[in-house]
Design an enzyme around this catalytic site. Structure first.
Site, mmCIF file in Angstrom:
data_model
loop_
_atom_site.group_PDB
_atom_site.id
_atom_site.type_symbol
_atom_site.label_atom_id
_atom_site.label_comp_id
_atom_site.label_asym_id
_atom_site.label_seq_id
_atom_site.Cartn_x
_atom_site.Cartn_y
_atom_site.Cartn_z
ATOM 1 C CE LYS A 178 -14.879 -1.317 -7.486
ATOM 2 N NZ LYS A 178 -14.685 -1.647 -8.915
ATOM 3 C CE1 TYR A 215 -3.379 -2.678 0.098
ATOM 4 C CE2 TYR A 215 -3.791 -2.173 2.395
ATOM 5 C CZ TYR A 215 -4.080 -2.904 1.255
ATOM 6 O OH TYR A 215 -5.093 -3.835 1.281
ATOM 7 C CB THR A 223 -22.917 5.078 0.533
ATOM 8 O OG1 THR A 223 -22.825 5.697 -0.758
ATOM 9 C CG2 THR A 223 -21.744 4.129 0.743
#
Length: 304
Positions: free
Chosen positions: A201, A50, A205
């Site tokens: 993604k 990362y 939401t």
């Protein structure tokens, strides 16, 4: 916050912080990690690649002052060999794993890693060699437990049968419910699932319409764009809080270890925790009704 226990006895918070979204500025990342701890999050998930290793350094620097707390659990991953030019190649060899763990320990300021996960895997890997590397690290006390991050059933099944993995990390949410087909075998081995991508993604939401248009214009899996939009609208008829629905759905799985949420701001993390807490109050019949309105997805690749 509820804690779930791995078979080695490690306790992890039911919501874990996926640290990949923290960015490369420690000043911006630190308040997010601190807020996570305030919310009762004790599991922090990173990986050696990362931000080309910067993520491990930030997580290690921020959490260093909490090393006297037994409840803080750090997980990192290995298998992608980072080269000097920033490119990577897949390397699940024992030599790479046992070499890489030293660098992760240094960056994380640790004398052992709580959870070390293979960051991928293919059926053509020297899997017995890879498993041997993890077993040796565990015997040495360099790691406390190990797992695998994968969406390949053939690889997952091999590790379930031939290794002592304690966790399986896979994308899992109300729409991408493919891991359901693995849960019986996962639970039978007392392995805990780390559900990444729980809000898919942004589709699950309050900004679902934006995510639908910007990220799913071509559809996904068995859904075309129109079908996906209609499905989301149908689920919203049952409960408008899609995040709470998917959190409740995931938490209802016996094999769940943690829901891994990402956050690039304190506000985003707060919203996730608010939705998690609301999810605990949802009627289970609502969640079952929502699950009935989405397709039953199955893995179609890497089956044998």
């Amino acid at each position: 916050m509820q804690k779930n226990v791995l078979k080695s006895g490690i306790e992890i918070s039911e919501v874990g912080l996926g640290c990949m979204s923290l960015g490369t500025d420690k000043k911006q990342a630190e308040p997010i990690i601190e807020r996570a701890i305030d919310h009762g999050i004790t599991y922090f998930d990173t990986a050696d690649i990362y931000d080309k290793g910067v993520n491990e350094e930030i997580v290690g620097d921020v959490l260093k002052k909490y090393q006297n707390r037994d409840d803080i659990v750090i997980g990192t991953k290995v298998g992608n060999h980072l080269q000097d030019d920033g490119s990577t190649f897949w390397d699940p060899s024992k030599a790479h794993i046992k070499d890489s763990v030293k660098e992760s320990l240094r960056k994380l300021h640790l004398d052992h890693i709580d959870l070390y996960q293979l960051h991928g895997g293919t059926i053509d890997d020297p899997m017995d060699e890879t498993i041997s590397a993890f077993d040796e690290l565990k015997q040495e006390g360099t790691i406390r437990a190990y797992g695998i991050s994968s969406i390949r059933p053939n690889v997952i099944n091999y590790y379930l049968e031939h290794s002592d993995i304690e966790t399986l990390m896979s994308q899992f949410n109300l729409i991408d419910n493919r891991p359901e087909s693995l849960l019986e075998d996962v639970a039978a081995k007392n392995v805990k699932l780390l559900a990444r991508g729980p809000v898919f993604k942004g589709l699950l939401t309050s900004k679902s319409n934006d995510a639908l248009d910007s990220k799913f214009a071509d559809g996904i899996f068995d859904y075309n764009y129109q079908e996906l939009g209609e499905t989301i609208a149908s689920v919203k008829e049952i409960e408008n809080n899609l995040t709470a629905l998917t959190f409740n759905y995931l938490a209802s799985q016996d094999a769940l270890g943690a829901i891994i949420v990402g956050a690039s701001s304190v506000e985003q993390l707060d919203e996730n925790i608010k939705n998690y807490e609301f999810s605990k109050k949802l009627n289970r019949e609502k969640v079952k009704a929502a699950r009935a309105r989405v397709k039953n997805l199955e893995y179609t690749q890497h089956l044998k």
